[in-house]
Design a protein around this motif. Structure first.
Motif, short mmCIF file in Angstrom:
data_model
loop_
_atom_site.label_atom_id
_atom_site.label_comp_id
_atom_site.label_asym_id
_atom_site.label_seq_id
_atom_site.Cartn_x
_atom_site.Cartn_y
_atom_site.Cartn_z
N LYS A 1 0.83 -1.20 0.00
CA LYS A 1 0.00 0.00 0.00
C LYS A 1 0.87 1.26 0.00
N ARG A 2 1.95 1.23 0.76
CA ARG A 2 2.87 2.37 0.77
C ARG A 2 3.57 2.53 -0.58
N GLU A 3 4.04 1.42 -1.12
CA GLU A 3 4.81 1.49 -2.35
C GLU A 3 3.95 1.90 -3.54
N ILE A 4 2.76 1.32 -3.66
CA ILE A 4 1.88 1.66 -4.78
C ILE A 4 1.43 3.11 -4.67
N ALA A 5 1.19 3.59 -3.45
CA ALA A 5 0.81 5.00 -3.27
C ALA A 5 1.93 5.92 -3.77
N ALA A 6 3.18 5.57 -3.47
CA ALA A 6 4.32 6.37 -3.92
C ALA A 6 4.41 6.38 -5.44
N LEU A 7 4.13 5.24 -6.06
CA LEU A 7 4.15 5.18 -7.53
C LEU A 7 3.10 6.13 -8.12
N TYR A 8 1.92 6.14 -7.53
CA TYR A 8 0.86 7.03 -8.01
C TYR A 8 1.23 8.50 -7.83
N ARG A 9 1.91 8.82 -6.72
CA ARG A 9 2.22 10.22 -6.44
C ARG A 9 3.28 10.80 -7.38
N CYS A 10 4.03 9.93 -8.05
CA CYS A 10 5.06 10.40 -8.97
C CYS A 10 4.50 10.55 -10.38
N ASP A 11 5.17 11.37 -11.16
CA ASP A 11 4.74 11.61 -12.54
C ASP A 11 5.23 10.50 -13.47
N LEU A 12 6.30 9.82 -13.08
CA LEU A 12 6.86 8.74 -13.89
C LEU A 12 7.62 7.80 -12.98
N ASN A 13 7.49 6.49 -13.24
CA ASN A 13 8.19 5.47 -12.47
C ASN A 13 9.05 4.63 -13.40
N LEU A 14 10.34 4.56 -13.08
CA LEU A 14 11.28 3.78 -13.88
C LEU A 14 11.28 2.35 -13.38
N MET A 15 10.82 1.44 -14.24
CA MET A 15 10.69 0.03 -13.88
C MET A 15 11.75 -0.79 -14.59
N ILE A 16 12.43 -1.63 -13.83
CA ILE A 16 13.51 -2.42 -14.40
C ILE A 16 13.01 -3.74 -14.98
N SER A 17 11.81 -4.14 -14.60
CA SER A 17 11.27 -5.44 -14.99
C SER A 17 9.94 -5.30 -15.73
N GLU A 18 9.85 -5.92 -16.90
CA GLU A 18 8.59 -5.91 -17.65
C GLU A 18 7.51 -6.71 -16.94
N VAL A 19 7.90 -7.73 -16.18
CA VAL A 19 6.92 -8.50 -15.41
C VAL A 19 6.27 -7.61 -14.35
N GLU A 20 7.05 -6.76 -13.72
CA GLU A 20 6.49 -5.86 -12.71
C GLU A 20 5.58 -4.81 -13.34
N ILE A 21 5.93 -4.36 -14.54
CA ILE A 21 5.04 -3.43 -15.26
C ILE A 21 3.70 -4.10 -15.52
#
Length: 431
Positions: free
Chosen positions: A163-183
């Motif tokens: 819940k903390r991590e997903i909220a932080a992702l939403y609060r940012c304008d862009l998230n750099l993801m290293i894994s396509e599975v996680e995307i």
């Protein structure tokens, strides 16, 4: 003619980068190098103390600025710096400093560099613990390694960390993801908009020299920061099960384990009579990888993609790993070695690679092809810069479309500001 001012970037790091200690720090350095190639003006800040293997950022032309948690001095610092882009290295830094960035520099592009989804890694760790508690002697982990994304979501969804991590992702304008599975997990299961996610894997300059040949190498190798829980679990599994199975077939085989910040519990496993050598920190990871014949990475949990396996490809060293180790790394390419789900299969494939020269050479070639096709720094660096420039140009529209993020930033700013003011007042009173 007046030249336009260089783009100002502030990077807020969870730690000061140590690229020779962890793949996460190596990825941060690759991003910084991409920014430097654009001529951007970069300041790196962190509330952490410098580690013994810290990179010399100042030598690269990057300003270093220590900062404090829960201190209003950061407000003055960032207001005077007036960055165009703020890059948070790991979501905890967005939690700590995001509201201050919002207050002092509301038009700065907010970017989160995730390294991996920590909530996914922790959920998988808990699943492994439950599995071992149910049957500590079972060595076939095929069921553990083949969970569907929906099952991963259900494992994560009720945890505070997710819940903390997903909220932080939403609060940012862009998230750099290293894994396509996680995307895919974030989009399909957590419902994050595609515009918030950008695939930015490890970015590698292709090797210029031919890798060392089969006959010029010896020994098995495993490498990784001992502070990283997945690496430590892999060491324990190798010690208890995988390595004894290899030694049954190759009684004189030697395994060299390298890792930063070697704790006493790791050095206690050192046993030359069993061919199990704990070697501490490697001054040059690529050098020791190039000298090894086979890289072992029996990871039973984790997330992101694995720097040690990229290093193995760079050095032309075939690797033996699990589906967790290979996750999101190969695309449509065959693995340069073997991917196995049990200790016996890991041992058998490691021995085959070690002894079969033709099989080993084919695996080495596969690694070189995979590296060139998926991890070129120039290609990923270009798309990263283009994405950042697009986001800056369209920031108002992007934020309007991300109403959930705007709402979360609003509530974070209000609640965290009041809590921070209370902590500062308490500290002053105690002084």
């Amino acid at each position: 003619m007046i030249q336009p001012a260089a783009t100002k970037v502030l990077v807020i790091g969870y730690v000061w980068p140590e690229p020779r200690s962890s793949a996460a720090s190596g990825h941060v350095m690759q991003i910084l190098e991409t920014f430097l190639q654009q001529g951007w003006d970069i300041t790196f800040s962190s509330p952490a103390g410098p580690g013994e293997h810290k990179a010399d950022l100042a030598e690269l032309g990057i300003r270093e600025m220590p900062i404090e948690l829960n201190s209003s001095s950061f407000d003055t610092f960032i207001r005077e710096l007036a960055p165009d882009i703020v890059l948070f290295d790991q979501f905890m830094m967005e939690e700590q400093f995001g509201w201050r960035v919002e207050e002092q520099c509301p038009t700065a592009l907010r970017v989160l560099e995730t390294s991996d989804l920590q909530s996914l890694r922790h959920a998988r760790h808990q699943r492994l613990k439950d599995r071992l508690k149910a049957d500590a002697n079972e060595d076939d982990f095929s069921e553990l390694f083949t969970r569907a994304l929906r099952e991963e979501f259900e494992l994560m969804a009720d945890t505070d960390l997710a819940k903390r991590e997903i909220a932080a992702l939403y609060r940012c304008d862009l998230n750099l993801m290293i894994s396509e599975v996680e995307i895919e997990l974030l989009r399909e299961q957590f419902g994050l908009p595609a515009d918030l996610l950008h695939w930015c894997p490890l970015m590698i300059d292709p090797p210029t020299a031919a890798p060392r040949a089969f006959d010029d190498r010896e020994h098995f190798l495993s490498i990784g920061n001992f502070r990283h829980a997945p690496n430590w679990d892999a060491v324990l599994w190798m010690k208890s099960t995988v390595w004894p199975l290899i030694r049954q077939q190759l009684p004189k085989a030697q395994l060299h384990l390298y890792g930063a910040y070697t704790p006493p519990k790791a050095t206690a496993l050192h046993n030359p009579a069993q061919g199990f050598h704990v070697m501490n920190w490697a001054e040059d990871a690529l050098q020791v990888m190039s000298a090894a014949k086979v890289c072992l990475a029996p990871l039973r949990f984790g997330a992101g993609i694995k720097g040690k396996l990229i290093d193995a490809m760079l050095c032309g060293t075939p690797s033996v790993t699990t589906p967790i180790g290979a996750e999101a790394m190969q695309g449509d390419h065959p693995w340069p070695g073997a991917v196995c789900v049990s200790a016996q299969a890991l041992a058998d494939e490691a021995v085959r690679l070690y002894c079969d020269k033709l099989h080993w050479q084919q695996a080495q070639s596969k690694g070189q092809t995979l590296l060139m096709d998926r991890y070129k720094q120039s290609e990923h660096g270009f798309t990263l810069i283009a994405k950042l420039q697009h986001c800056r140009k369209n920031l108002t529209t992007l934020r309007r479309n991300n109403f959930t993020g705007s709402m979360l930033r609003h509530h974070q700013h209000k609640s965290t500001k009041y809590m921070s003011q209370w902590i500062e007042a308490k500290n002053l009173k105690q002084q």
